[in-house]
Motif scaffolding. Structure first.
Motif, mmCIF file in Angstrom:
data_model
loop_
_atom_site.group_PDB
_atom_site.id
_atom_site.type_symbol
_atom_site.label_atom_id
_atom_site.label_comp_id
_atom_site.label_asym_id
_atom_site.label_seq_id
_atom_site.Cartn_x
_atom_site.Cartn_y
_atom_site.Cartn_z
ATOM 1 N N ILE B 248 0.882 -1.371 0.101
ATOM 2 C CA ILE B 248 0.124 0.084 0.138
ATOM 3 C C ILE B 248 0.918 1.022 0.028
ATOM 4 C CG2 ILE B 248 -1.837 1.180 1.140
ATOM 5 C CD1 ILE B 248 -2.418 -1.608 2.602
ATOM 6 N N ALA B 249 1.791 1.272 0.803
ATOM 7 C CA ALA B 249 2.891 2.212 0.737
ATOM 8 C C ALA B 249 3.522 2.521 -0.582
ATOM 9 C CB ALA B 249 4.167 2.100 1.830
ATOM 10 N N ARG B 250 3.616 1.583 -1.118
ATOM 11 C CA ARG B 250 4.477 1.842 -2.779
ATOM 12 C C ARG B 250 2.987 2.432 -3.556
ATOM 13 N NH1 ARG B 250 6.863 -2.724 -2.659
ATOM 14 N NH2 ARG B 250 5.174 -3.777 -3.632
ATOM 15 N N LEU B 251 1.931 1.994 -3.362
ATOM 16 C CA LEU B 251 0.884 2.460 -4.322
ATOM 17 C C LEU B 251 0.418 3.768 -3.834
ATOM 18 C CD1 LEU B 251 -2.097 -0.201 -4.021
ATOM 19 C CD2 LEU B 251 -0.581 0.255 -5.858
ATOM 20 N N VAL B 252 0.572 4.231 -2.562
ATOM 21 C CA VAL B 252 0.196 5.691 -2.293
ATOM 22 C C VAL B 252 1.524 6.532 -2.270
ATOM 23 C CG1 VAL B 252 -1.851 4.869 -0.948
ATOM 24 C CG2 VAL B 252 0.502 5.338 0.277
ATOM 25 N N GLY B 253 2.550 5.983 -2.622
ATOM 26 C CA GLY B 253 3.891 6.636 -2.729
ATOM 27 C C GLY B 253 4.601 7.081 -1.532
ATOM 28 N N LEU B 254 4.466 6.555 -0.622
ATOM 29 C CA LEU B 254 5.184 6.966 0.917
ATOM 30 C C LEU B 254 6.285 5.881 1.060
ATOM 31 C CD1 LEU B 254 2.085 7.662 2.956
ATOM 32 C CD2 LEU B 254 3.515 9.339 2.065
ATOM 33 N N ASN B 255 7.135 6.248 1.875
ATOM 34 C CA ASN B 255 8.214 5.620 2.560
ATOM 35 C C ASN B 255 7.570 5.087 3.769
ATOM 36 O OD1 ASN B 255 10.394 5.822 0.988
ATOM 37 N ND2 ASN B 255 10.177 8.159 1.358
ATOM 38 N N LEU B 256 7.731 3.823 4.008
ATOM 39 C CA LEU B 256 7.100 3.284 5.059
ATOM 40 C C LEU B 256 7.900 2.290 6.053
ATOM 41 C CD1 LEU B 256 4.230 2.796 6.586
ATOM 42 C CD2 LEU B 256 3.977 0.563 5.388
ATOM 43 N N TYR B 257 8.096 2.640 7.305
ATOM 44 C CA TYR B 257 8.807 1.525 8.294
ATOM 45 C C TYR B 257 8.067 1.402 9.444
ATOM 46 C CZ TYR B 257 11.983 4.076 5.096
ATOM 47 O OH TYR B 257 12.443 4.947 4.090
ATOM 48 N N ARG B 258 8.499 0.230 9.914
ATOM 49 C CA ARG B 258 7.714 -0.254 11.213
ATOM 50 C C ARG B 258 8.761 -0.583 12.221
ATOM 51 N NH1 ARG B 258 3.983 -4.583 13.194
ATOM 52 N NH2 ARG B 258 2.816 -4.772 11.131
ATOM 53 N N GLY B 259 8.334 -0.039 13.427
ATOM 54 C CA GLY B 259 9.282 0.205 14.560
ATOM 55 C C GLY B 259 8.636 0.201 15.911
ATOM 56 N N ARG B 260 9.359 0.671 16.823
ATOM 57 C CA ARG B 260 8.890 0.529 18.336
ATOM 58 C C ARG B 260 9.026 1.944 18.792
ATOM 59 N NH1 ARG B 260 7.072 -2.162 22.420
ATOM 60 N NH2 ARG B 260 6.668 -4.138 21.132
ATOM 61 N N ALA B 261 8.066 2.669 18.867
ATOM 62 C CA ALA B 261 8.304 4.111 19.335
ATOM 63 C C ALA B 261 8.502 4.331 20.751
ATOM 64 C CB ALA B 261 6.830 4.837 19.281
ATOM 65 N N GLU B 262 9.452 5.189 21.190
ATOM 66 C CA GLU B 262 9.565 5.454 22.437
ATOM 67 C C GLU B 262 9.792 7.041 22.627
ATOM 68 O OE1 GLU B 262 13.649 3.753 23.286
ATOM 69 O OE2 GLU B 262 12.893 1.806 22.766
ATOM 70 N N GLY B 263 8.657 7.603 22.825
ATOM 71 C CA GLY B 263 8.244 9.005 22.721
ATOM 72 C C GLY B 263 8.363 9.356 21.500
ATOM 73 N N HIS B 264 9.390 10.542 20.981
ATOM 74 C CA HIS B 264 9.383 10.832 19.732
ATOM 75 C C HIS B 264 10.437 10.223 18.867
ATOM 76 C CE1 HIS B 264 6.956 14.403 20.561
ATOM 77 N NE2 HIS B 264 7.860 14.543 21.579
ATOM 78 N N ILE B 265 11.092 8.989 19.297
ATOM 79 C CA ILE B 265 11.925 8.343 18.650
ATOM 80 C C ILE B 265 11.217 7.049 18.326
ATOM 81 C CG2 ILE B 265 14.130 7.204 18.473
ATOM 82 C CD1 ILE B 265 14.778 9.992 18.766
ATOM 83 N N VAL B 266 11.265 6.687 16.833
ATOM 84 C CA VAL B 266 10.888 5.462 16.592
ATOM 85 C C VAL B 266 12.058 4.492 16.265
ATOM 86 C CG1 VAL B 266 9.657 4.042 15.022
ATOM 87 C CG2 VAL B 266 8.629 6.263 15.882
ATOM 88 N N ARG B 267 12.529 3.511 17.001
ATOM 89 C CA ARG B 267 13.336 2.660 16.488
ATOM 90 C C ARG B 267 13.082 1.411 15.684
ATOM 91 N NH1 ARG B 267 17.663 4.698 17.754
ATOM 92 N NH2 ARG B 267 17.487 6.073 19.644
ATOM 93 N N LEU B 268 13.512 1.555 14.611
ATOM 94 C CA LEU B 268 13.018 0.526 13.449
ATOM 95 C C LEU B 268 13.494 -0.843 13.829
ATOM 96 C CD1 LEU B 268 13.858 2.598 10.181
ATOM 97 C CD2 LEU B 268 11.872 2.700 11.697
ATOM 98 N N ASP B 269 12.840 -1.731 13.329
ATOM 99 C CA ASP B 269 13.177 -3.092 13.752
ATOM 100 C C ASP B 269 14.409 -3.597 13.007
ATOM 101 O OD1 ASP B 269 10.591 -3.235 14.520
ATOM 102 O OD2 ASP B 269 9.669 -4.349 12.936
ATOM 103 N N ALA B 270 14.777 -3.026 11.542
ATOM 104 C CA ALA B 270 16.076 -3.027 11.384
ATOM 105 C C ALA B 270 16.626 -1.756 10.679
ATOM 106 C CB ALA B 270 16.223 -4.046 10.243
#
Lengths: 286, 367
Positions: B248-270
């Motif tokens: 879906i991210a590709r379809l709508v033209g977005l860079n998409l990442y999944r991670g774990r948020a700690e406040g304002h920082i999102v640590r990505l899985d990789a």
């Protein structure tokens, strides 16, 4: 360019530029002799007998031969029986082709093979088999005789049955092929519009495959017209009743060769007429 | 016309499971075919247009065929306006289908194609033809009533197919890739027409497409299907803003990442962390558009961007008047630059660059 000129012996004077990419490759090049010679022999073999028929035809006596009542009787019977056999084949053969093409049931492959068996079976064997099934003492025939007083062998109906037996597989195979090539999703579209499967077949599939059915019917008709072995075995050779043109030709050849040639010419003419009728469908297909 | 449009707007249910009245579509479609398994729950209120969006082979068309009854359900249920249709043969379902390549009967005129349905549903010849003529008129095709399908343009054929599907008065209209067979120019026009006709349609419409634009223009709600399962559903705007899969991210033209948020920082899985403006905790998605990415050939000294990554150019592609740059490295991402900017940076595959994204340009949301 230089490559092709180097590897292919080009007859002198051939314009290489003209033979360049736009043209199909085989045009303007020599046909290989190992293919050309057998091809010409084959062509001659097929045409020569027909040519002989025309050369040896008793042209002077022809009008008299052709106007004899026996000829017309046999021709009329042939046309009648071949046409009846074709109609019969259409009535049961088209549904059979549909069954083979559109449904999936156990043993479908076997059924399909059995349907095509008469294509390769010697027609005389077919005639014997028909006798054993529908003869007076046949598996089915004895009951037809006992219950309804119907006898099939050695009748005009018998001729039609024998011809149907031999000709129907041509129709079934042809129609099945057309059905397989036809897009089954048209039937689905019809179904979503409320058509039962039969209505979809009648109003959508049938018109779509009509050309294939026509071609199959012509094939079957031509095969029925020429039927000899099964007919003479199952229906005999009674002038006016079961003596069709091929039978008449064979009989005439024994005692009146000139008449046989005349009859053969008539059948040849009918065949050419059929081919001419199919010209648009098959001759242009290549 | 506006009247029906307003009524339709009023009937739009806010949530997909918001209607329990038995009106509309309520289905769970399970179809097993060899190794492939489709399991899709689908509900829609009358007047709602739902788009099944997904890549090829995701099972969208199978779902549509199951709704039409052309494919039997292995499991699940199918109810339309409260009536169970699972066991109803296709010819008895109040369903109309517009097939991908329309499948107009080639031997019938446009009029007879449209009259086919009413005829099969019991209308007399004259009545069916009158109804068909009215539908063609509505589609602006009265002049082409006598034409055979092969003489119709793509857009005309599409409208005849739509008229044919609607002429039986279906309670569920199914459209399989309704615009896929059209060239780009016709597509624009036909899409607008189709949107109008769908807006006038008072029952449930389900359309299948792999084109996000078609889905977003035509549908009130999108159901994204991947590998036989629903991966996301919602309104077009929501899906476009908060994609949940790479597809879906590709379809709508977005860079998409999944991670774990700690406040304002999102640590990505990789990979590295991304600074966002949202204050979240737990598993989240972070998305930002390629246009939010700025590239530098040297580490920017005065940049205020918190998000700065060392990347390598993997590929360049022209994208309208922009250059789409595919980057690998610390964070794989796509960036859009103007042609001038790309030329000034001297970008070429293998070039090393710095990529910066402002926190305000990112968008984080719970996964």
């Amino acid at each position: 360019m230089t490559e092709s000129a180097g590897t292919t012996p080009t007859p002198p004077g051939t314009d290489l530029a003209a033979a360049a990419p736009r043209r199909p490759r085989h045009r303007g090049r020599m046909v290989p002799v190992p293919l050309l010679v057998p091809a010409l022999i084959g062509l001659a073999f097929l045409l020569l007998p027909l040519l002989a028929l025309v050369i040896r035809a008793p042209w002077s006596g022809l009008p008299q031969q052709l106007t004899s009542p026996e000829v017309w009787q046999a021709l009329r019977l042939s046309l009648l029986c071949a046409t009846s056999a074709t109609v019969l084949s259409l009535l049961v053969g088209v549904p059979l082709a549909w069954l083979l093409a559109r449904t999936d049931f156990p043993g479908r492959g076997v059924v399909r093979a059995l349907v095509t068996l008469p294509l390769v079976l010697p027609p005389v064997v077919g005639g014997v088999a028909l006798l054993l099934a529908f003869g007076r003492n046949g598996v089915v025939g004895q009951w037809l005789d006992a219950w309804f007083g119907i006898t099939l062998p050695f009748t005009t109906t018998g001729v039609v049955l024998a011809e149907t037996f031999v000709a129907m597989p041509f129709l079934v195979i042809s129609v099945e092929g057309t059905l397989r090539a036809a897009d089954p999703r048209y039937e689905e579209a019809a179904t979503t519009l409320g058509a039962s499967r039969f209505t979809a077949f009648r109003r959508v599939t049938l018109p779509l495959i009509a050309p294939g059915i026509a071609a199959g019917a012509v094939l079957a008709w031509a095969r029925a017209l020429g039927e000899f072995g099964a007919t003479i075995t199952f229906a005999g050779n009674f002038p006016g009743r079961t003596q069709t043109m091929p039978l008449a030709v064979y009989l005439a050849l024994q005692n009146d060769p000139a008449a046989a040639i005349a009859l053969s010419l008539v059948l040849l003419a009918v065949s050419i007429a059929v081919l001419a009728g199919l010209r648009d469908r098959w001759m242009n297909a290549s | 016309m506006t009247d029906t449009g307003e009524r339709k707007a009023a009937m739009e249910s806010p949530a997909p499971d918001g209607h329990r009245s038995g009106e509309g579509l309520d289905a769970r479609l399970v179809v097993e075919r060899g190794a492939f398994r489709l399991d899709v729950a689908l509900t829609a209120a009358p007047g709602e247009v739902v788009a099944l969006l997904g890549p090829n082979g995701a099972g969208k068309t199978t779902a549509l065929r199951a709704l039409a009854g052309l494919v039997p359900l292995t499991d699940g249920h199918l109810r339309l306006d409260g009536a169970a249709l699972d066991r109803t043969p296709p010819e008895s379902r109040p369903v109309g289908v517009v097939f991908q390549d329309y499948l107009l009967f080639p031997h019938l005129t446009a009029l007879d194609n449209v009259a086919f349905g009413p005829r099969c549903r019991g209308a007399g010849r004259a009545e069916a033809r009158a109804r068909a003529a009215a539908w063609l008129d509505r589609m602006g095709l009265a002049a082409h009533a006598g034409a055979k399908p092969r003489r119709l343009s793509g857009g005309q054929a599409q409208r005849v197919a739509l008229a044919r599907a609607l002429a039986t008065g279906p309670r569920l209209l199914l459209l399989d890739e309704p615009l896929a067979a059209l060239d780009a120019r016709t597509r624009l026009e036909v899409r607008a027409q189709l949107r109008r006709h769908l807006a006038e349609f008072e029952a449930v419409a389900v359309l299948v497409t792999h084109d996000p634009l078609d889905a977003m223009v035509l549908a009130d709600r999108l159901v994204v299907v991947e590998d036989g399962a629903v991966v996301q559903e919602g309104g077009p705007a929501d899906i476009a803003r908060r994609p949940r899969t790479d597809y879906i991210a590709r379809l709508v033209g977005l860079n998409l990442y999944r991670g774990r948020a700690e406040g304002h920082i999102v640590r990505l899985d990789a990979g590295p962390g991304i600074t966002t403006t949202e204050d979240l905790s737990g598993p989240v998605f972070v998305a930002f558009p390629p246009s939010a990415v700025t590239l530098y050939d040297e580490r920017p000294a005065g940049s205020s961007a918190r998000n700065l990554w060392r990347c390598e150019v993997a590929g360049l592609e022209s994208h309208g008047d922009q250059i789409r740059v595919d980057l690998t490295g610390e964070l794989p991402l796509a960036a859009d630059l103007t042609t001038v900017a790309a030329a000034e940076l001297g970008l070429h595959p293998g070039a090393r660059v710095w990529a910066a994204v402002k926190a305000t340009q990112t968008h984080a949301y719970p996964a």
